[in-house]
Design an enzyme around this catalytic site. Structure first.
Site, short mmCIF file in Angstrom:
data_model
loop_
_atom_site.label_atom_id
_atom_site.label_comp_id
_atom_site.label_asym_id
_atom_site.label_seq_id
_atom_site.Cartn_x
_atom_site.Cartn_y
_atom_site.Cartn_z
N CYS A 117 0.90 -1.15 0.00
CA CYS A 117 0.00 0.00 0.00
C CYS A 117 0.94 1.20 0.00
O CYS A 117 1.87 1.26 0.79
CB CYS A 117 -0.84 -0.02 1.28
SG CYS A 117 -1.71 1.49 1.58
N PHE B 65 -7.48 6.56 -2.35
CA PHE B 65 -8.08 7.65 -3.11
C PHE B 65 -7.16 8.11 -4.23
O PHE B 65 -5.98 7.74 -4.28
CB PHE B 65 -8.37 8.84 -2.18
CG PHE B 65 -7.14 9.43 -1.55
CD1 PHE B 65 -6.36 10.35 -2.23
CD2 PHE B 65 -6.75 9.06 -0.27
CE1 PHE B 65 -5.21 10.88 -1.66
CE2 PHE B 65 -5.59 9.58 0.31
CZ PHE B 65 -4.83 10.49 -0.39
N HIS C 187 3.63 8.09 7.55
CA HIS C 187 3.03 7.80 6.24
C HIS C 187 1.72 8.52 6.00
O HIS C 187 1.12 8.40 4.94
CB HIS C 187 2.82 6.30 6.07
CG HIS C 187 1.51 5.78 6.59
ND1 HIS C 187 1.05 6.04 7.86
CD2 HIS C 187 0.56 5.01 6.01
CE1 HIS C 187 -0.12 5.46 8.03
NE2 HIS C 187 -0.45 4.83 6.94
#
Lengths: 485, 141
Positions: A103, A209, A408
């Site tokens: 991710c 997103f 992050h």
């Protein structure tokens, strides 16, 4: 204040913004939290500190397990957690990497200014939403067979280049140039490949997103210049990961490790930390599968960026090359990578687990792309829809303090259930539109769950990173359009 | 059998009760569906699935992981879950615990569903209660 008491766990202040949980009992090392007192109040409000302590039980953990300023409770290992674990005598833990392997986030720059986009926001957000697959069952940019999935797992961004979805510069501006050489598609299960074949180039949902943003502030002109960032410029941020393929890899290896190494598991306080001893067959297999999933995630983000370029071409009636839509950088979050670090004066190979944390290598490091080697690796920290995001560069102190890592994101403070009770999606959208932020999502619930009010103060997270010298603030951006799954 | 979605900073937790272990497992599965979608239509065909494991917790993990896998490859949201559990092996046997289950698969294109990524072992509990069984599971979202 020299100590901080948090519901049975006492932290000692080592220096400004550095708090330590001393080693005791079965801990193999101390644990450290990098936070201001305001952030520590939030970090200590759930199970983050307990999970951080638990992570020090992993064999071979070096120096200390670390919680970044945006840390919060996850499962097993906290989100915002970093642990450097000896790659010869330690272990590797799928749960300490997370289900969404790689991710991560990438930022694409443009030569458009905010004035160029004003008036086109609704057309842009509608077109992005229509053309970029998102949500559950939304498909992908590429619908493929198993052969294609295996090629992506093996070659990462090299596959995207060969297939015409990328240009050479995209690879040069990606962590590891978008390819993990240790990837082994042969140890990725058929079930994982089945899940992956229809999701290549898809956002997913939750906190993932795509956001069109404008640069509102530049704090370090020389670094911003090297990154190609100027005030009022339009950039695009893409945040997503390895989708069902990566989730399946973690799911299966957690079970395999649990079954194959029960003795190690018995020494761990949380079953989700199940780990394979370094040098074992399973450690090698998981590493090969994880690296393959890392490659998949890079291609996933690349295909979304490719589709974004096409959308911009239609909306602004110019080629993406004319709009100079270039990849600034792509950086991973959920990974464990073999890296060489200095531990008490000795260079050692470690599995650096970064779960919800960003690699942040400083200037001069050989793994920083040549274009940025003089100024440091770009770090991209997404904030919430109402607070903007940041670009940082890897700081001089990051290798010593955090195994070359920083935060992050903003980090959640509120559960999704509470968020849905406190916010109504349409109201959030209306409020944001008043700030000229145009949001489109698969459901109102997703917007409510991701409302700006559920996140920590990203300004404070970035300030602490900067003060510690692990990630230096370069520029700030603010959303223009946002699409969510 | 009943379930509740519980607070968790980053993820979603499900607490479920059943008069039997079968019912508690199926209630967790219904909680998983509720974590993804608040209201579902009545359509969709039922499908079967199986799981096996060496202990109760592992069986619940395998069951929920299989539902998530089936969701992605079938393109359906598994709802109205039913489960039957058998325990007929030795303590350490890999398939000592067996589960036969079914779900109604609601096509994803007919619902506004959000993704649950995976089941986790974190904080997982399966306990006997005065009225049957209770299970607690955290899902990664």
């Amino acid at each position: 204040m020299d100590t901080y008491d948090a519901d049975g766990i006492t932290l000692e202040r080592v220096e400004e913004y550095v708090w330590e949980i001393p080693q005791e009992g079965e801990m193999n090392a101390p644990a450290r939290v990098l936070a201001s007192e305001a952030l520590l109040d939030e970090i200590s409000d759930d199970m983050t500190l307990e999970q951080l302590k638990n992570s020090t039980h992993l064999p071979g953990v070096q120096k200390y397990a670390i919680c970044m300023p945006d840390g919060h409770q996850g499962y097993g290992f906290p989100v915002g957690g970093v642990a450097g674990i000896d790659a010869e005598n330690g272990c590797i833990s799928p749960g300490a990497v997370g289900f969404d392997i790689n991710c991560g986030v990438r930022m694409m720059t443009t030569n458009l200014t905010y004035a160029d986009v004003e008036g086109h926001e609704e057309e842009l957000v509608e077109s992005l939403f229509a053309n970029i697959p998102s949500g559950l069952g939304g498909g992908g940019v590429v619908e493929s067979g198993i052969d294609t999935v295996e090629a992506i797992l093996e070659r990462g961004m090299d596959w995207a280049l060969e297939e015409g979805y990328a240009v050479e510069d995209d690879l040069a501006h990606c962590e590891d140039e978008g390819r993990r050489p240790d990837a082994d598609p042969g140890v990725v299960s058929q079930k994982a490949k089945d899940r992956g074949k229809n999701q290549i180039g898809s956002l997913g949902s939750g906190n993932h997103f795509l956001e069109v943003q404008r640069v509102t502030d530049v704090f370090r002109e020389d670094v911003a210049d090297a990154y190609g960032l100027t005030e009022d410029q339009i950039v695009v941020l893409i945040h997503c990961g390895s989708r069902g393929l990566g989730h399946q890899v973690c799911t299966e290896y957690t079970r395999e490790v649990e079954q194959a190494h029960p003795g190690l598991l018995d020494r761990l306080p949380d079953k989700e930390l199940a780990a394979a001893p370094a040098g074992s067959q399973l450690a090698e297999e998981y590493y090969g599968a994880m690296c393959a999933a890392i490659n998949y995630a890079w291609v996933n983000r690349q295909l979304i960026m490719h589709r974004t370029r096409e959308v911009f071409e239609r909306v602004f009636d110019r080629s993406w090359e004319d709009m100079e839509m270039d990849l600034l950088y792509d950086v991973a979050h959920n990974i464990a990578k073999k890296e060489i670090h200095d531990v008490e004066g000795e260079e050692r190979e470690l599995y650096v687990h970064r779960k919800g944390a960003t690699r942040a290598f400083p200037a001069g490091h050989p793994e920083v792309p040549s274009a940025y080697r003089d100024v440091g690796q770009p770090v991209i920290i997404p904030g919430s829809m109402g607070a903007g995001s940041y670009v940082l560069r890897g700081g001089e102190a990051s290798l010593e303090t955090t195994f070359g890592s920083t935060a992050h994101g903003a980090g959640r403070t509120m559960s999704r259930t509470q968020a849905k009770n406190e916010f109504w999606g349409e109201d959030v959208q209306d409020d944001l539109e008043e700030q000229k932020v145009y949001v489109k999502a698969q459901s109102g619930a997703t917007v409510a769950e991701e409302a700006p009010g559920v996140y920590k103060d990203v300004d404070e997270v970035v300030r602490v990173s900067d003060e510690l010298g692990i990630g230096d603030t370069v520029a700030r951006t603010f959303p223009v359009c946002n699409i969510k799954g | 059998m009943t379930f509740e979605l519980r607070e968790h900073t980053a993820d979603v937790a499900v607490a479920a009760d059943g008069s039997s272990l079968d019912g508690a497992f199926a209630a967790v599965a219904d909680g998983l569906a509720a974590a993804m979608c608040e209201s579902v239509p009545a359509d969709g065909a039922r499908f079967d699935l199986t799981a096996s494991a060496e202990n109760r917790e592992a069986l619940l993990y395998e069951y929920l992981a299989e539902l998530i896998y089936q969701r992605d490859v079938r393109g359906v949201l598994p709802v109205d879950n039913q489960a039957t559990i058998r325990h007929d092996g030795g303590a350490q046997e890999a398939d000592a615990w067996q589960l036969d289950a079914s779900a109604r698969g609601v096509p994803l294109e007919t619902v506004d569903a959000r993704e649950v990524k995976a089941v986790t072992y974190s904080e997982m509990r399966i306990e006997r209660t005065a009225d049957g069984w209770r299970a607690y599971v955290v899902f990664d979202v």
